[in-house]
Design a protein around this motif. Structure first.
Motif, short mmCIF file in Angstrom:
data_model
loop_
_atom_site.label_atom_id
_atom_site.label_comp_id
_atom_site.label_asym_id
_atom_site.label_seq_id
_atom_site.Cartn_x
_atom_site.Cartn_y
_atom_site.Cartn_z
N LEU A 596 0.81 -1.22 0.00
CA LEU A 596 0.00 0.00 0.00
C LEU A 596 0.84 1.27 0.00
N MET A 631 -4.41 3.77 2.28
CA MET A 631 -3.65 3.44 3.47
C MET A 631 -3.81 4.49 4.56
N GLN A 636 -1.04 0.60 10.44
CA GLN A 636 -0.21 -0.38 9.74
C GLN A 636 0.58 -1.22 10.74
N LYS A 671 1.00 -4.18 6.41
CA LYS A 671 -0.38 -4.01 5.96
C LYS A 671 -1.24 -3.68 7.17
#
Length: 675
Positions: A596, A631, A636, A671
């Motif tokens: 991302l 994102m 994350q 991710k």
């Protein structure tokens, strides 16, 4: 490494009696001695109302629920269970006026040996029953500790002896299955010495610990003026292996009482290793299935070590409704809801009820305790069933106490209890038969790991809400014990033939369990690292078995024979670099992928101090301007994928060089963390 027991007294093991009855004292013997006259149930303003509870105790009109006393510590100091029985009466009235549907759970008597067969199936060892050569069963058995192996062998021996008595089909001896020659069947076990949470003992390396205070969980409802006991928890060694056997002269005192004050509960410090902590949602569903297998084996071994019989119910499966909101199994509710919101883990109606109460009800005095109008709750129930999925229901019309009534009704009407029919007796026994709170917490921890995913996620959302209720005690007048007494009958008194006599007798016991669940929820939803260690070993054993099977393939054997003739495979000299470090990538360098981000991959040199959060910070710095729009706003996390683990969302404080050495075949991906 053994777990330190710092509370008063010590853990003592009495001799284990495999068939000792788990007796629950009669109602007349419990609590009566501890309740002041002013708190007696007969002093309540609504005496006829409370006397109607008598009918709930038994179809044969058993004695009323006098506030009785348990054999262990299920007795209270200077308190009554008045709130508990008021809630029971409210539940009774709801069922009498027809606002709740009666879904009875019928219990089947267990034939001799059937419980052991079901247990073997539930821990993933059906191969011992069927006689099939299954790789998963072999991999599981290869990871067991000494106490875990003893628990498996005991159940398997009971099962085989029972079948032989019944003259059923020939039963394979465990020696035939595992190739042992001893006179008594034994399972091969893994060493019980402490190992890191990665499941691999690194040569010459000592574990480094970081103490992490779980204040966010343990300060809930704490009386700041009264210091609480502080104890350490370690997840590195199995709970059953950590129990210390002491002389019988130091056996625990019976009739031990527990106090309702929050300060009486210890404050636990979690020992955080260099691999960090892992929450339930951080592992893949496949690995969590293995965690459940191992948790049941460990729980059984734990109860065996304490001399406590692990009881479980055998209930007929009762199919609930397949559509609607109330009285629908959690799995079906989630299947229906996931068509609207993919990936959802907690039913939408349950989430909405919690949200309503969190937005407007947390400061309402007596929330959860003061019942709403029965007629309004009944009408709201019917209106929700008709309008909820059409998004036409008017939530502004719902009063806070009515919303709390709907929330509790949802829990009660589940076809199977939130904490499952099978293991409700185990929840009760952990308080009735285990005196130390630290040991109670360890047993409770394993029981939470045993829950089906839907139950565990829903229970977590519920307990997080209850924690917020207690945090607002100054305004809503609901402390930890008040909330526990109100919630307990909704969770632990379930519908069925034996519910009236057994579960209602454990009033203080169930309230204490709810108190532990609320107070220590952050600990309970963390996966013990010794279980993760065993999952890694299971995966490695399964991969090894697959490779071994591949070698028997005809074509492969021919190829190996030809290669062997061309050259003799030399042995690796001592001190040589392992094959996984002989690649093009230098030792200690990993390639991290971030699909991302604008910069999708990066090679990172690890050192002994590099943490997962350092890698995340570096990617954030490199991609601060060019990150994907999808994102932004998402949290994350660095994930370890493949190798000896399915998927593992890493703790930001995990030391990456240690994790890399534990699983050098893994891929590293940044991710969003699964919600």
């Amino acid at each position: 490494m053994t777990m330190e027991m710092k509370d008063s007294g010590s853990v003592v093991l009495t001799a284990y009696h495999p068939h000792s009855p788990a007796r629950i004292p009669s109602m007349e013997q419990r609590f009566v001695q501890d309740i002041p006259p002013s708190h007696s149930p007969t002093s309540r303003k609504s005496l006829p109302c409370c006397r109607r509870i008598n009918r709930m105790l038994s179809n044969e009109s058993a004695a009323p629920p006098a506030f009785s006393r348990s054999n262990s510590q299920a007795s209270m100091d200077s308190t009554s269970m008045e709130d508990f029985w008021c809630e029971v009466e409210s539940i009774k009235e709801s069922s009498e006026d027809g606002s709740e549907e009666a879904t009875l759970l019928e219990f089947k008597p267990a034939d001799e040996g059937e419980l052991e067969a079901e247990w073997l199936q539930d821990v993933g060892l059906s191969t011992l029953i069927s006689g099939a050569e299954e790789e998963d069963g072999q991999a599981l058995l290869s990871t067991l500790t000494r106490t875990q192996a003893a628990a498996v062998q005991k159940r398997y021996n009971t099962y085989t002896q029972t079948l032989r008595k019944k003259n059923k089909h020939t039963v394979r001896d465990v020696r035939d299955i595992f190739g042992t020659n001893d006179s008594s069947p034994t399972f091969e076990t893994v060493p019980v010495s402490p190992v890191p949470s990665n499941g691999i003992q690194l040569p010459g390396q000592k574990p480094v610990w970081k103490s992490v205070s779980s204040n966010s969980c343990l300060d809930c409802g704490l009386d700041k003026g009264s210091p609480s006991i502080t104890e350490e928890l370690s997840y590195e060694v199995s709970f059953s292996e950590s129990i210390t056997v002491l002389p019988k002269t130091q056996e625990r005192t019976k009739h031990q009482r527990f106090k309702k004050e929050d300060s009486a509960l210890p404050k636990f410090i979690v020992r955080k290793s260099r691999f960090g902590l892992t929450e339930v949602g951080d592992l893949s569903p496949e690995d969590m299935k293995k965690i459940r297998y191992l948790s049941l084996i460990e729980l059984t071994a734990f109860y065996d070590a304490l001399g406590v019989e692990l009881k479980r119910n055998r209930a007929e499966r009762v199919r609930g409704r397949e559509n609607g909101l109330f009285g629908v199994p959690l799995t079906i509710l989630l299947e229906n809801d996931q068509k609207k919101v993919p990936g959802i883990k907690v039913p939408l109606i349950f989430q909405k009820l919690l949200l309503k109460l969190e937005e407007t009800g947390l400061e309402t005095e007596g929330i959860l305790r003061v019942p709403g109008s029965a007629s309004r709750v009944k009408n709201l129930h019917q209106e929700l069933e008709a309008k909820f999925y059409e998004d036409t229901f008017d939530w502004d019309q719902v009063r806070n106490n009515d919303a709390a009534g709907l929330l509790k009704m949802f829990i009660r009407e589940l076809p199977s209890p939130l904490f499952t029919v099978e293991y409700l007796p185990a929840f009760i026994m952990l308080v009735e038969k285990i005196s130390k709170i630290k040991l109670q917490l360890q047993a409770l921890h394993l029981l939470i790991m045993l829950l089906p995913e839907a139950n565990r996620d829903t229970a977590k959302a519920f307990l997080q809400f209850l924690k917020k209720v207690v945090a607002n005690e100054g305004k809503n007048k609901m402390n930890l014990w008040n909330v526990s007494m109100i919630v307990a009958p909704n969770l632990f008194i379930y519908k069925g033939k034996r519910a009236n006599q057994q579960e209602m007798q454990a009033a203080a016991t169930t309230a204490h369990i709810v108190r532990l669940l609320i107070r220590y929820q952050d600990i309970l939803w963390t996966v013990p690292s010794f279980l993760i260690s065993q999952v890694r070993k299971m995966n490695e054993a399964a991969m090894s078995n697959s490779k071994r099977q591949l070698m028997f393939d005809k074509g492969v054997r021919k190829l190996l024979r030809r290669k062997t003739m061309e050259r003799e495979r030399p042995e690796r000299p001592e001190g040589a670099v392992p094959p996984y470090l002989q690649s093009d990538i230098p030792e200690g360098v990993i390639r991290v992928y971030a699909p991302l981000h604008s910069k999708v991959s990066m090679a990172i040199q690890l050192n002994s101090q590099t943490k997962a959060k350092d890698i995340l910070a570096r990617f954030h710095c490199e991609n601060s301007r060019g990150s994907s729009q999808n994102m932004r706003g998402q949290i994350q996390s660095l994930h370890e994928i493949g190798g000896n683990i399915g998927k593992h969302c890493l703790d930001p404080d995990a030391y990456m060089l240690d994790v890399y050495r534990a699983n050098p075949q893994a891929e590293w991906v940044i991710k969003p963390k699964a919600s």
